[in-house]
Design a protein around this motif. Structure first.
Motif, PDB file in Angstrom:
ATOM      1  N   GLY A   6      15.859  16.434 -13.729  1.00  0.00           N
ATOM      2  CA  GLY A   6      14.452  16.805 -13.780  1.00  0.00           C
ATOM      3  C   GLY A   6      14.161  17.712 -14.968  1.00  0.00           C
ATOM      4  N   ILE A   7      15.001  18.721 -15.155  1.00  0.00           N
ATOM      5  CA  ILE A   7      14.834  19.634 -16.286  1.00  0.00           C
ATOM      6  C   ILE A   7      15.017  18.880 -17.600  1.00  0.00           C
ATOM      7  CG2 ILE A   7      15.810  21.655 -17.459  1.00  0.00           C
ATOM      8  CD1 ILE A   7      16.557  22.684 -14.607  1.00  0.00           C
ATOM      9  N   ALA A   8      16.032  18.013 -17.657  1.00  0.00           N
ATOM     10  CA  ALA A   8      16.288  17.250 -18.886  1.00  0.00           C
ATOM     11  C   ALA A   8      15.118  16.333 -19.221  1.00  0.00           C
ATOM     12  CB  ALA A   8      17.572  16.441 -18.743  1.00  0.00           C
ATOM     13  N   ALA A   9      14.570  15.654 -18.217  1.00  0.00           N
ATOM     14  CA  ALA A   9      13.452  14.735 -18.468  1.00  0.00           C
ATOM     15  C   ALA A   9      12.218  15.490 -18.957  1.00  0.00           C
ATOM     16  CB  ALA A   9      13.137  13.949 -17.198  1.00  0.00           C
ATOM     17  N   ILE A  10      11.939  16.618 -18.347  1.00  0.00           N
ATOM     18  CA  ILE A  10      10.765  17.391 -18.750  1.00  0.00           C
ATOM     19  C   ILE A  10      10.923  17.927 -20.178  1.00  0.00           C
ATOM     20  CG2 ILE A  10       9.491  19.542 -18.317  1.00  0.00           C
ATOM     21  CD1 ILE A  10       9.978  18.940 -15.283  1.00  0.00           C
ATOM     22  N   THR A  11      12.091  18.495 -20.481  1.00  0.00           N
ATOM     23  CA  THR A  11      12.282  19.030 -21.829  1.00  0.00           C
ATOM     24  C   THR A  11      12.341  17.920 -22.870  1.00  0.00           C
ATOM     25  OG1 THR A  11      14.692  19.152 -21.541  1.00  0.00           O
ATOM     26  CG2 THR A  11      13.432  21.140 -21.065  1.00  0.00           C
ATOM     27  N   ASP A  12      12.883  16.763 -22.492  1.00  0.00           N
ATOM     28  CA  ASP A  12      12.924  15.641 -23.426  1.00  0.00           C
ATOM     29  C   ASP A  12      11.512  15.115 -23.699  1.00  0.00           C
ATOM     30  OD1 ASP A  12      14.157  13.856 -25.141  1.00  0.00           O
ATOM     31  OD2 ASP A  12      14.899  12.531 -23.570  1.00  0.00           O
ATOM     32  N   LEU A  13      10.688  15.066 -22.678  1.00  0.00           N
ATOM     33  CA  LEU A  13       9.299  14.636 -22.872  1.00  0.00           C
ATOM     34  C   LEU A  13       8.532  15.615 -23.754  1.00  0.00           C
ATOM     35  CD1 LEU A  13       8.362  13.376 -19.306  1.00  0.00           C
ATOM     36  CD2 LEU A  13       8.227  12.031 -21.404  1.00  0.00           C
ATOM     37  N   ARG A  14       8.766  16.898 -23.554  1.00  0.00           N
ATOM     38  CA  ARG A  14       8.021  17.926 -24.291  1.00  0.00           C
ATOM     39  C   ARG A  14       8.523  18.126 -25.713  1.00  0.00           C
ATOM     40  NH1 ARG A  14       7.385  22.686 -19.749  1.00  0.00           N
ATOM     41  NH2 ARG A  14       5.843  21.584 -18.489  1.00  0.00           N
ATOM     42  N   SER A  15       9.846  18.174 -25.892  1.00  0.00           N
ATOM     43  CA  SER A  15      10.372  18.576 -27.204  1.00  0.00           C
ATOM     44  C   SER A  15      11.323  17.560 -27.836  1.00  0.00           C
ATOM     45  CB  SER A  15      11.111  19.913 -27.062  1.00  0.00           C
ATOM     46  OG  SER A  15      12.256  19.752 -26.234  1.00  0.00           O
ATOM     47  N   HIS A  16      11.573  16.447 -27.162  1.00  0.00           N
ATOM     48  CA  HIS A  16      12.518  15.432 -27.637  1.00  0.00           C
ATOM     49  C   HIS A  16      13.911  16.026 -27.843  1.00  0.00           C
ATOM     50  CE1 HIS A  16       9.449  12.415 -27.996  1.00  0.00           C
ATOM     51  NE2 HIS A  16       8.696  13.277 -28.636  1.00  0.00           N
TER      52      HIS A  16
ATOM     53  N   LYS B  80      20.224   8.012 -39.795  1.00  0.00           N
ATOM     54  CA  LYS B  80      19.447   7.851 -38.569  1.00  0.00           C
ATOM     55  C   LYS B  80      18.594   6.602 -38.703  1.00  0.00           C
ATOM     56  CE  LYS B  80      20.762  11.403 -36.285  1.00  0.00           C
ATOM     57  NZ  LYS B  80      21.601  11.210 -35.151  1.00  0.00           N
ATOM     58  N   MET B  81      18.389   5.943 -37.576  1.00  0.00           N
ATOM     59  CA  MET B  81      17.607   4.720 -37.576  1.00  0.00           C
ATOM     60  C   MET B  81      16.161   5.012 -37.979  1.00  0.00           C
ATOM     61  SD  MET B  81      17.060   2.020 -34.503  1.00  0.00           S
ATOM     62  CE  MET B  81      18.785   2.044 -34.178  1.00  0.00           C
ATOM     63  N   GLU B  82      15.594   4.148 -38.789  1.00  0.00           N
ATOM     64  CA  GLU B  82      14.209   4.305 -39.213  1.00  0.00           C
ATOM     65  C   GLU B  82      13.311   3.723 -38.134  1.00  0.00           C
ATOM     66  OE1 GLU B  82      13.159   5.857 -41.981  1.00  0.00           O
ATOM     67  OE2 GLU B  82      15.255   6.336 -42.324  1.00  0.00           O
ATOM     68  N   THR B  83      12.703   4.583 -37.361  1.00  0.00           N
ATOM     69  CA  THR B  83      11.746   4.154 -36.350  1.00  0.00           C
ATOM     70  C   THR B  83      10.522   5.042 -36.457  1.00  0.00           C
ATOM     71  OG1 THR B  83      12.685   5.617 -34.681  1.00  0.00           O
ATOM     72  CG2 THR B  83      13.528   3.367 -34.746  1.00  0.00           C
ATOM     73  N   THR B  84       9.465   4.632 -35.787  1.00  0.00           N
ATOM     74  CA  THR B  84       8.242   5.403 -35.849  1.00  0.00           C
ATOM     75  C   THR B  84       7.946   6.097 -34.527  1.00  0.00           C
ATOM     76  OG1 THR B  84       6.987   3.444 -35.252  1.00  0.00           O
ATOM     77  CG2 THR B  84       7.242   3.912 -37.596  1.00  0.00           C
ATOM     78  N   ALA B  85       8.682   5.852 -33.476  1.00  0.00           N
ATOM     79  CA  ALA B  85       8.460   6.482 -32.182  1.00  0.00           C
ATOM     80  C   ALA B  85       9.784   6.983 -31.633  1.00  0.00           C
ATOM     81  CB  ALA B  85       7.836   5.486 -31.214  1.00  0.00           C
ATOM     82  N   ARG B  86       9.727   8.112 -30.924  1.00  0.00           N
ATOM     83  CA  ARG B  86      10.924   8.681 -30.309  1.00  0.00           C
ATOM     84  C   ARG B  86      10.860   8.410 -28.816  1.00  0.00           C
ATOM     85  NH1 ARG B  86      12.179  14.428 -32.691  1.00  0.00           N
ATOM     86  NH2 ARG B  86      14.244  13.806 -32.055  1.00  0.00           N
ATOM     87  N   LEU B  87      11.987   8.031 -28.251  1.00  0.00           N
ATOM     88  CA  LEU B  87      12.047   7.670 -26.841  1.00  0.00           C
ATOM     89  C   LEU B  87      12.688   8.797 -26.048  1.00  0.00           C
ATOM     90  CD1 LEU B  87      11.653   5.321 -24.792  1.00  0.00           C
ATOM     91  CD2 LEU B  87      13.996   4.681 -25.283  1.00  0.00           C
ATOM     92  N   PRO B  88      11.986   9.347 -25.046  1.00  0.00           N
ATOM     93  CA  PRO B  88      12.592  10.368 -24.191  1.00  0.00           C
ATOM     94  C   PRO B  88      13.561   9.715 -23.195  1.00  0.00           C
ATOM     95  CG  PRO B  88      10.361   9.916 -23.463  1.00  0.00           C
ATOM     96  CD  PRO B  88      10.595   9.092 -24.706  1.00  0.00           C
ATOM     97  N   TYR B  89      14.779   9.474 -23.653  1.00  0.00           N
ATOM     98  CA  TYR B  89      15.737   8.685 -22.889  1.00  0.00           C
ATOM     99  C   TYR B  89      16.184   9.365 -21.608  1.00  0.00           C
ATOM    100  CZ  TYR B  89      18.251   4.321 -23.104  1.00  0.00           C
ATOM    101  OH  TYR B  89      18.652   3.040 -22.881  1.00  0.00           O
TER     102      TYR B  89
ATOM    103  N   LEU C 194      20.054   6.855 -30.672  1.00  0.00           N
ATOM    104  CA  LEU C 194      19.614   7.920 -29.789  1.00  0.00           C
ATOM    105  C   LEU C 194      20.292   9.221 -30.176  1.00  0.00           C
ATOM    106  CD1 LEU C 194      22.182   8.232 -27.635  1.00  0.00           C
ATOM    107  CD2 LEU C 194      21.020   6.378 -26.513  1.00  0.00           C
ATOM    108  N   GLY C 195      19.863  10.302 -29.572  1.00  0.00           N
ATOM    109  CA  GLY C 195      20.368  11.611 -29.958  1.00  0.00           C
ATOM    110  C   GLY C 195      21.650  12.000 -29.235  1.00  0.00           C
ATOM    111  N   ALA C 196      22.292  13.033 -29.760  1.00  0.00           N
ATOM    112  CA  ALA C 196      23.526  13.533 -29.162  1.00  0.00           C
ATOM    113  C   ALA C 196      23.274  14.087 -27.770  1.00  0.00           C
ATOM    114  CB  ALA C 196      24.138  14.606 -30.054  1.00  0.00           C
TER     115      ALA C 196
END
Length: 175
Positions: A17-27, A150-159, A78-80
């Motif tokens: 829950g904490i990881a999902a919220i922080t990933d949504l807010r700050s990637h 890093k992959m060239e994309t235009t959107a970041r995914l909150p994995y 994706l990120g580390a």
């Protein structure tokens, strides 16, 4: 279900829950959260299986969660933090459940990615960056048309959201 299982599930869900919220807010997924999750998982595994078997279950579960995500991190998909979070999930649940969660997370992450691309109209740019990365992959993971690693994309995914949903699907027996 034992008190230890309920505690372990509660800790895992709180971490997610904490990881999902922080990933949504700050990637980002905080290292302190992943570290605390790994330590909690080790304690849970040792209490549930003893020192030897518990340590082994923790290690193999973490490896099963980390390995597929490490590959995606190395190619820049994706990120580390995502890879470390999946290792922590695997440490909690063990090898077999970790593999199911990885598959569920990949499927849910794919659905999220397509949805984000289509709703934000980024499909063309994102697919161009992905196809360039995949074409260069056999020649070395750092080789890209732009020279970036890093992959060239235009959107970041909150994995972390996809991982949390994957855990819930596996925990409830839906998948």
């Amino acid at each position: 279900m034992s008190a230890l299982d309920l505690t372990a599930n509660g800790l895992l869900l709180a971490m997610l829950g904490i990881a999902a919220i922080t990933d949504l807010r700050s990637h980002r997924i905080p290292n302190w959260l992943v570290s605390a999750g790994l330590l909690a998982a080790l304690l849970v595994q040792i209490l549930g299986h003893g020192i030897g078997a518990g340590s082994w279950a923790w290690l193999t579960g973490a490896a099963a969660g980390l390995a597929p995500f490490l590959v995606l991190y190395l190619i820049g998909a994706l990120g580390a933090g995502d890879a470390k979070l999946m290792a922590s999930i695997g440490a909690f649940v063990g090898v077999q459940a970790a593999l199911h969660i990885v598959i569920a997370s990949f499927l849910l992450g794919g659905v999220m990615a397509v949805t984000i691309m289509l709703t934000r109209k980024h499909a063309r740019q994102t697919l161009a960056g992905l196809s360039a990365r995949l074409l260069w992959l056999p020649f070395g993971w750092r080789a890209t048309a732009t020279g970036n690693d890093k992959m060239e994309t235009t959107a970041r995914l909150p994995y972390a959201v996809a991982m949390a949903a994957g855990v819930l699907l596996v925990m409830t027996g839906t998948l």
